[in-house]
Design an enzyme around this catalytic site. Structure first.
Site, PDB file in Angstrom:
ATOM      1  N   SER A  91      -6.110   2.199  -1.153  1.00 14.78           N
ATOM      2  CA  SER A  91      -5.609   1.079  -0.540  1.00 14.78           C
ATOM      3  C   SER A  91      -6.015  -0.257  -0.543  1.00 14.78           C
ATOM      4  O   SER A  91      -5.995  -0.851  -1.781  1.00 14.78           O
ATOM      5  CB  SER A  91      -5.752   1.524   1.037  1.00 14.78           C
ATOM      6  OG  SER A  91      -5.130   0.697   1.767  1.00 14.78           O
ATOM      7  N   ASP A 229      -1.465  -5.351   0.072  1.00 13.29           N
ATOM      8  CA  ASP A 229      -2.643  -4.802  -0.344  1.00 13.29           C
ATOM      9  C   ASP A 229      -2.411  -4.004  -1.542  1.00 13.29           C
ATOM     10  O   ASP A 229      -1.351  -3.879  -2.152  1.00 13.29           O
ATOM     11  CB  ASP A 229      -3.326  -4.065   0.850  1.00 13.29           C
ATOM     12  CG  ASP A 229      -2.493  -2.551   1.178  1.00 13.29           C
ATOM     13  OD1 ASP A 229      -1.267  -2.403   0.923  1.00 13.29           O
ATOM     14  OD2 ASP A 229      -3.219  -1.634   1.737  1.00 13.29           O
ATOM     15  N   ASP A 231      -2.048  -1.136  -2.322  1.00 11.99           N
ATOM     16  CA  ASP A 231      -0.921   0.025  -2.589  1.00 11.99           C
ATOM     17  C   ASP A 231       0.408  -0.169  -1.663  1.00 11.99           C
ATOM     18  O   ASP A 231       1.110   0.486  -1.495  1.00 11.99           O
ATOM     19  CB  ASP A 231      -1.546   1.655  -2.031  1.00 11.99           C
ATOM     20  CG  ASP A 231      -2.039   1.457  -0.340  1.00 11.99           C
ATOM     21  OD1 ASP A 231      -2.204   0.437   0.018  1.00 11.99           O
ATOM     22  OD2 ASP A 231      -1.930   2.512  -0.014  1.00 11.99           O
ATOM     23  N   ASP A 233       1.215  -0.322   1.200  1.00 11.67           N
ATOM     24  CA  ASP A 233       1.425  -0.044   2.654  1.00 11.67           C
ATOM     25  C   ASP A 233       1.625  -1.020   3.604  1.00 11.67           C
ATOM     26  O   ASP A 233       2.138  -0.841   4.800  1.00 11.67           O
ATOM     27  CB  ASP A 233       0.864   1.512   2.994  1.00 11.67           C
ATOM     28  CG  ASP A 233      -0.654   1.134   3.165  1.00 11.67           C
ATOM     29  OD1 ASP A 233      -1.046   0.236   2.456  1.00 11.67           O
ATOM     30  OD2 ASP A 233      -1.258   2.343   3.926  1.00 11.67           O
TER      31      ASP A 233
HETATM   32 MG    MG Z   1      -2.961   0.401   1.822  1.00 11.36          MG
END
Ligand code: MG
Length: 434
Positions: A91, A229, A231, A233
Site C-alpha cells: 500500500s 498511494d 496501490d 486504493d
Molecule cells: Mg493503499
C-alpha cells in the site's frame, strides 16, 4: 506470532515477509479455494512474493489467474470471477515493505475470522499437496484493467476538466491516466511510471508529501489535482487553488453526492470529524472501528450506499467493498465539473481539532480504559467500539489506546474552545494512569 494486521500480512521484504512464508500462505489458501486471481503492485520484491504464492496455490490444486501489475481495487474487482483474490502490495508503506492481502469475490478483504483460520492453518501446517496431475492450472489474463475501466465508465458521466494526476510511481499509473483521458479530461500526469523505489515522493498521499502536485495544479491552471498511494486504493485531492483537501472534507463531499436527496446511510470510523454529521444532516452516520476493512464490514451490515475513512479510502459498494481510489478519482471529476472544489469546501462547517498522546504500557491499557470509561460516561453519550468516544453538546473526545505503540491517543473536536475539552480528557487520562 500474529501474522495478520489491520491491512493483511505486511512487513520488510525478504526479512519478515519471505518467499517461504508466501509459499505457505499459497498452500493454505489453495487447499481451501479452487480458483484464485493474483496481482501485484510495482514494488521490487513483489514478483518474488507473487511467484512463491503462485507456487503454493498451484501445488495445493488451486487454479491461478495472474493479472500482473495492477491497482488493489482492480484486483478486488477482478476477484468477482474467482473464489478469492490475492494482492501482493504494501500500500502506502516505504519501498522496503511488502505485503499479502486476501480478498473475497465481493471485493471485501478477508475479515478477522477468515484471517484467523489462515493463520492457524499456517501454524499447524494444515494444507495438502496434490499429485502431479491435479496441480492447479496457471494462466495469465491481460483484461483486468480494461474491465475495471469499463465498469467505472458505466457509473460516471465524465467531463473536459483539466487535471493534474500524481500516481506517486505506484500502480495507479497503469489505469487512472487512461481512464480520466477516456472520460474526456485533459490529463497532466506526474510520476505515472510505476517504480518500486518510489523515487518521486513517499507513497502516502498526505499534505506534506504532495508539494509537487500542489505546485503543478497552480502552474498549469488545472481544475483539480488527484493523488494516489502506492496501490491506488486511496485517493486524495488538491483544489484548483493548489490547496490540499483534508480527508474529512472529501469524506463529507463524496457523502453528499452519494446520498443525494435520498439521505442514505454513511459509514465512517470513530475518529471522523463531526463536520461530516453536520454537513450530511438527515443522513444516518454509522461509526465503526478505525480501519477500512471495518468500514467495509459496516457498509455491508447496514446496506449503506457509501462509506469512507479520512486516510483517503472511499468505498462505493456499487463497484465493490474494496476502497477504490480509481473510481473515486472519476467520481470527483463529475462532482468538480458541477462546482469548483474550493467552493464546495467553503460550504463545509469547520471545527477545531486537537490531538495528543500520553505514554501507557501495553499491559496497563485495558485497566486504564475501564477507568476512563467510568469517568467519561456521565459526560455524554458513549461509544466504546474502538477506544471511548463521548459525544457532548460542544463536541466530542476520543481516548484510544494505540494498537502498535505503548501510548494512548486523545482526540478532541469542539464547536468552540477545543483546548478546554482536550484538557478535560487529558486530565481524566492522567488521573486514571496514576
Ligand atoms: Mg493503499
Amino acid at each position: 506470532m500474529k501474522l495478520f494486521g489491520s491491512s493483511g500480512i505486511r512487513g520488510i521484504a525478504n526479512k519478515e515477509i519471505t518467499p517461504e512464508l508466501a509459499l505457505k500462505v499459497g498452500l493454505v489458501l489453495g487447499s481451501r479455494k479452487k480458483t484464485a486471481v493474483i496481482g501485484r503492485d510495482p514494488r521490487v520484491s513483489a514478483p518474488m512474493i507473487e511467484h512463491a504464492l503462485i507456487a503454493g496455490l498451484t501445488a495445493s490444486g488451486c487454479a491461478v489467474t495472474e493479472i500482473g501489475l495492477v491497482t488493489t481495487p482492480t484486483l478486488a474487482y477482478a476477484a468477482r470471477n474467482y473464489e478469492c483474490g490475492v494482492m501482493v502490495t504494501a500500500s502506502h508503506n516505504p519501498s522496503e515493505y511488502i505485503g499479502i492481502k486476501l480478498w473475497n469475490p465481493d471485493g471485501m478483504a478477508f475479515d478477522s475470522a477468515q484471517q484467523d483460520e489462515i493463520e492457524r492453518a499456517i501454524e499447524e501446517e494444515s494444507f495438502t499437496r496434490v499429485p502431479w496431475n491435479l496441480i492447479g492450472k496457471f494462466e495469465e489474463d491481460g483484461n483486468a484493467i480494461r474491465d475495471h475501466i469499463n465498469k467505472i465508465k458505466k457509473l460516471v458521466k465524465g467531463s473536459s476538466l483539466k487535471i493534474v494526476l500524481d500516481c506517486g510511481c505506484g500502480a495507479g499509473g497503469t489505469i487512472s491516466p487512461y481512464l480520466l483521458q477516456e472520460l474526456g479530461c485533459e490529463v497532466i500526469t506526474l510520476n505515472a511510471q510505476p517504480d518500486g523505489h518510489f523515487p518521486a515522493r513517499n507513497p502516502e498521499p498526505t499534505d506534506e508529501n504532495l508539494s509537487m502536485l500542489k505546485k503543478a495544479v497552480v502552474e498549469f491552471g488545472a481544475d483539480l489535482g488527484i493523488a494516489h498511494d502506492g496501490d491506488a486504493d486511496r485517493m486524495m485531492a488538491v483544489d484548483e487553488k493548489g490547496k490540499f483537501v483534508s480527508g474529512d472534507e472529501l469524506l463529507a463531499i463524496f457523502g453528499l453526492y452519494e446520498c443525494g436527496s435520498s439521505k442514505g446511510t454513511v459509514v465512517v470510523p470513530v475518529d471522523t470529524s463531526m463536520m461530516v454529521d453536520d454537513y450530511l444532516e438527515g443522513s444516518e452516520i454509522v461509526r465503526t472501528r478505525v480501519g477500512d476493512v471495518y468500514v467495509a464490514e459496516g457498509i455491508k451490515l447496514c446496506g449503506a450506499i457509501y462509506g469512507g475513512e479520512p486516510s483517503g479510502s472511499w468505498i462505493f459498494p456499487k463497484i465493490s467493498y474494496c476502497p477504490d481510489g480509481v473510481y473515486a478519482a472519476a467520481r470527483l471529476v463529475d462532482i468538480v465539473s458541477e462546482k469548483k472544489l474550493s467552493e464546495l469546501r467553503k460550504e463545509l462547517p469547520c471545527y477545531a481539532t486537537k490531538r495528543g498522546t500520553l505514554p501507557c504500557a501495553n499491559e496497563k491499557k485495558a485497566e486504564l480504559m475501564k477507568k476512563v470509561k467510568a469517568k467519561l460516561e456521565p459526560l455524554g453519550e458513549v461509544l466504546d467500539i474502538d477506544g471511548i468516544r463521548v459525544e457532548m453538546e460542544n463536541g466530542w473526545v476520543l481516548v484510544r489506546p494505540s494498537g502498535t505503540e505503548a501510548k494512548v491517543r486523545i482526540t478532541a473536536e469542539a464547536r468552540e474552545n477545543v483546548d478546554e475539552l482536550f484538557e478535560l480528557a487529558e486530565k481524566i487520562v492522567r488521573e486514571a494512569l496514576k
